[in-house]
Scaffold this motif. Structure first.
Motif, PDB file in Angstrom:
ATOM      1  N   ILE A  76       4.723   5.534  -5.416  1.00  0.00           N
ATOM      2  CA  ILE A  76       5.432   5.574  -6.591  1.00  0.00           C
ATOM      3  C   ILE A  76       6.105   6.264  -7.539  1.00  0.00           C
ATOM      4  O   ILE A  76       6.747   6.630  -8.478  1.00  0.00           O
ATOM      5  N   GLY A  77       4.771   7.517  -7.527  1.00  0.00           N
ATOM      6  CA  GLY A  77       4.808   8.720  -7.990  1.00  0.00           C
ATOM      7  C   GLY A  77       5.419   9.778  -7.490  1.00  0.00           C
ATOM      8  O   GLY A  77       6.594  10.548  -9.148  1.00  0.00           O
ATOM      9  N   THR A  78       5.416   9.737  -6.847  1.00  0.00           N
ATOM     10  CA  THR A  78       6.336  10.839  -6.221  1.00  0.00           C
ATOM     11  C   THR A  78       7.654  10.566  -5.404  1.00  0.00           C
ATOM     12  O   THR A  78       8.530  11.374  -5.041  1.00  0.00           O
ATOM     13  N   PRO A  83      10.137   7.370  -6.321  1.00  0.00           N
ATOM     14  CA  PRO A  83      10.246   5.632  -7.225  1.00  0.00           C
ATOM     15  C   PRO A  83      11.198   5.110  -6.408  1.00  0.00           C
ATOM     16  O   PRO A  83      11.011   3.622  -6.204  1.00  0.00           O
ATOM     17  N   ALA A  84      12.482   5.666  -5.858  1.00  0.00           N
ATOM     18  CA  ALA A  84      12.816   4.582  -4.947  1.00  0.00           C
ATOM     19  C   ALA A  84      12.167   3.915  -3.711  1.00  0.00           C
ATOM     20  O   ALA A  84      12.805   2.720  -3.713  1.00  0.00           O
ATOM     21  N   PHE A  85      11.542   4.469  -2.809  1.00  0.00           N
ATOM     22  CA  PHE A  85      11.244   4.868  -1.700  1.00  0.00           C
ATOM     23  C   PHE A  85      10.099   2.967  -2.293  1.00  0.00           C
ATOM     24  O   PHE A  85      10.425   2.082  -1.599  1.00  0.00           O
ATOM     25  N   ALA A  86       9.544   3.515  -3.524  1.00  0.00           N
ATOM     26  CA  ALA A  86       8.446   2.363  -3.519  1.00  0.00           C
ATOM     27  C   ALA A  86       8.780   0.905  -4.139  1.00  0.00           C
ATOM     28  O   ALA A  86       8.784   0.253  -4.230  1.00  0.00           O
ATOM     29  N   GLU A  99       0.782  -1.060   0.201  1.00  0.00           N
ATOM     30  CA  GLU A  99      -0.435  -0.443  -0.134  1.00  0.00           C
ATOM     31  C   GLU A  99       0.852   1.462  -0.154  1.00  0.00           C
ATOM     32  O   GLU A  99       0.221   2.340  -0.492  1.00  0.00           O
ATOM     33  N   ALA A 100       1.541   0.881   0.769  1.00  0.00           N
ATOM     34  CA  ALA A 100       2.438   2.324   0.657  1.00  0.00           C
ATOM     35  C   ALA A 100       3.062   2.769  -0.638  1.00  0.00           C
ATOM     36  O   ALA A 100       3.546   3.285  -1.062  1.00  0.00           O
ATOM     37  N   ALA A 101       4.018   1.528  -1.200  1.00  0.00           N
ATOM     38  CA  ALA A 101       4.512   0.980  -2.278  1.00  0.00           C
ATOM     39  C   ALA A 101       3.294   2.107  -3.871  1.00  0.00           C
ATOM     40  O   ALA A 101       3.489   2.951  -4.799  1.00  0.00           O
ATOM     41  N   SER A 102       2.572   2.391  -3.543  1.00  0.00           N
ATOM     42  CA  SER A 102       1.418   2.221  -4.428  1.00  0.00           C
ATOM     43  C   SER A 102       0.697   3.755  -4.217  1.00  0.00           C
ATOM     44  O   SER A 102       0.572   4.152  -5.199  1.00  0.00           O
ATOM     45  N   ARG A 103       0.582   5.025  -2.755  1.00  0.00           N
ATOM     46  CA  ARG A 103       0.948   5.692  -2.604  1.00  0.00           C
ATOM     47  C   ARG A 103       1.924   6.361  -3.540  1.00  0.00           C
ATOM     48  O   ARG A 103       1.988   7.872  -3.887  1.00  0.00           O
TER      49      ARG A 103
END
Length: 409
Positions: free
Chosen positions: A244-246, A248-251, A238-242
Motif C-alpha cells: 500500500i505504501g509503494t 497504491p494502485a495495486f493495493a 496481505e499483498a495489499a497491506s505490504r
C-alpha cells in the motif's frame, strides 16, 4: 438378604399396583364392546336354529368362534385405524411411528389383524371379568357366612364357598395378572401391526440416505466456495497491506478484488444456509458452472493460464457445475500450498466427457496435511458422477487430473 427378600414380593405385586395394568384392562373391555355387535349377529343365527335358546347364543363358545372370521373380514373395511392407534398409545402405552401411507394394502391388513385381536382377546377377558367379579363377591360373602357359622349352601357350595374370603380375592387377583399379561403382550405387538411396515422403513431409510447425501454435498459446497473465497481474501489483503505504501494502485486493485470475492462468498453462503434450512421458496440463485470459469480464474488470486478445448455447452449441468467446483478447489490448493501462485488449467471436452488438469509448481512432493479435505472432496465429487480424480508429482510439478462423464444437459 433382607433387601432382596423385600424386593422380591414388591416385584411380584407390581402389576397389581401399576396403573398400566388397569388402563390395559380398560383397553381389553373396549375390545369386548367391539366384539358385542358381532356376537349379537351370531346369536341371531344361533337362535334361528334353536328358537328356544333365549340368550344362550350370546355366550355360546361356538358362536364366538364362528364370528371371528366375520370380524377379520369387516376389519379390512372399517375406518378405525387412527382410533386403534390412539387407544393403543393412551391405554396400552405402546410407542410406534404410524405408516407413511394408511391406504396401502399392507397397512390395512396389519391394522385389520390388530382390530381382530383386540376384539377377540377383549371379548374373552371382558367375559371373564363380567363372570368372575360377581362370583368373587359371592364367594367372599359366603366365606364370611361360613366364618360366623351360617348356612353357605346355594348355587355353589363346598370348599370354594367355605374358604370364600380367600378364594374370592384369589380369583380377582388372578384375573388382574391375566389382564396385565395380555396387555403387555399386545403392547409389544402394537409396533409390528400398527406401526411402520418393512416398506415404510425402507422408504424412510432411502429418504434418510438422500438427506445425508444432500448434507454432504452442501458441506462440500461450503468447503469449496467459502474456503476458496477466504483464501483469496487472505492472500489479496496481505499483498495489499505490504504494497500500500509503494504501489497504491495495486493495493487498491487487490482490495477491490477482496470486496468482490467477499460479496460472492456471502451470496453463496446465503444459498447454502437456505438449503440447510430446507428453504423451498425457490429464491436461491443459479449455481456457477464452467461458463463462469474465466471469472474464477481472474478472481482466484492465482495467475492462471486457462486453456479450454471443446464445447462447454455440450456438458450436462451437473457435470459442468462439479467440474467448476473441482477447478475452484484445485486453485485454492495452489493458493495455499504451491511454491508460487501460478497454475495452468486445461479442459479437454469431447463426446465422452471432460478431462481437467490443473498443474502448479512444487519443488518437493507435497505431504498430506492434517485436516485437509481438498483432494478428498474432489475425489468424492468425481465418484458421485462416475468419474475419477487423482494427483501426482513429477519433476517439480504437481498436477491434479480429473475425468468426468458428459452427463445430461
Amino acid at each position: 438378604m433382607n433387601a432382596r427378600w423385600h424386593n422380591g414380593p414388591m416385584r411380584l405385586l407390581a402389576p397389581l399396583r401399576s396403573g398400566a395394568t388397569y388402563r390395559g384392562w380398560v383397553w381389553l373391555i373396549l375390545g369386548g364392546a367391539l366384539m358385542m355387535p358381532f356376537m349379537i349377529v351370531g346369536a341371531l343365527g344361533y337362535n334361528w336354529r334353536h328358537p328356544d335358546a333365549g340368550f344362550q347364543g350370546v355366550i355360546d363358545p361356538g358362536v364366538f368362534a364362528a364370528v371371528v372370521p366375520l370380524v377379520a373380514a369387516v376389519s379390512l373395511l372399517l375406518p378405525d385405524r387412527e382410533v386403534e392407534r390412539t387407544a393403543a398409545r393412551r391405554l396400552l402405552g405402546a410407542e410406534f411411528a404410524p405408516p407413511a401411507d394408511d391406504a396401502t394394502w399392507n397397512a390395512r391388513w396389519r391394522t385389520g389383524c390388530w382390530f381382530t385381536l383386540h376384539a377377540v382377546v377383549g371379548g374373552l377377558l371382558s367375559g371373564a371379568t363380567l363372570a368372575l367379579v360377581p362370583f368373587t363377591v359371592y364367594l367372599a360373602a359366603n366365606g364370611a357366612r361360613a366364618v360366623v357359622g351360617l348356612d353357605t349352601s346355594g348355587v355353589y357350595g363346598g370348599w370354594l364357598t367355605d374358604w370364600g374370603l380367600l378364594t374370592g380375592p384369589a380369583f380377582l387377583v388372578a384375573l388382574a395378572y391375566l389382564a396385565a399379561a395380555v396387555a403387555a403382550g399386545m403392547r409389544a405387538l402394537a409396533p409390528h401391526l400398527l406401526g411402520q411396515g418393512a416398506a415404510d422403513r425402507l422408504a424412510a431409510s432411502r429418504a434418510e440416505t438422500a438427506r445425508l447425501a444432500a448434507r454432504n454435498r452442501i458441506a462440500r459446497e461450503l468447503h469449496d466456495s467459502v474456503g476458496h473465497a477466504l483464501s483469496v481474501v487472505v492472500v489479496q489483503s496481505e499483498a495489499a497491506s505490504r504494497l500500500i505504501g509503494t504501489d497504491p494502485a495495486f493495493a487498491a486493485t487487490a482490495m477491490a478484488a477482496v470486496g468482490e470475492t467477499a460479496r460472492d462468498a456471502l451470496a453463496e453462503l446465503d444459498a447454502v444456509i437456505g438449503a440447510l434450512r430446507e428453504d423451498r421458496d425457490g429464491a436461491r440463485g443459479p449455481q456457477k458452472d464452467l461458463a463462469d470459469l474465466e471469472a474464477l480464474a481472474a478472481e482466484s488470486g492465482v495467475r492462471t493460464e486457462l486453456r479450454v478445448t471443446g464445447d462447454r455447452e455440450s456438458l450436462g449441468r451437473l457435470t459442468s457445475r462439479e467440474a467448476y467446483r473441482i477447478v475452484q478447489e484445485a486453485l485454492t490448493n495452489v493458493l495455499r500450498h504451491a511454491d508460487e501462485p501460478r497454475a495452468a488449467v486445461d479442459l479437454d471436452i469431447d463426446d465422452a466427457g471432460v478431462a481437467v488438469a490443473v498443474a502448479s509448481s512444487a519443488a518437493r512432493r507435497p505431504r498430506p496435511r492434517p485436516g485437509g479435505r481438498g483432494l478428498i472432496g474432489m475425489a468424492e465429487r468425481a465418484a458421485v458422477l462416475g468419474g475419477t480424480a487423482a494427483a501426482d508429482w513429477d519433476a517439480g510439478t504437481w498436477t491434479v487430473r480429473v475425468e468426468l462423464p458428459k452427463g445430461t444437459a
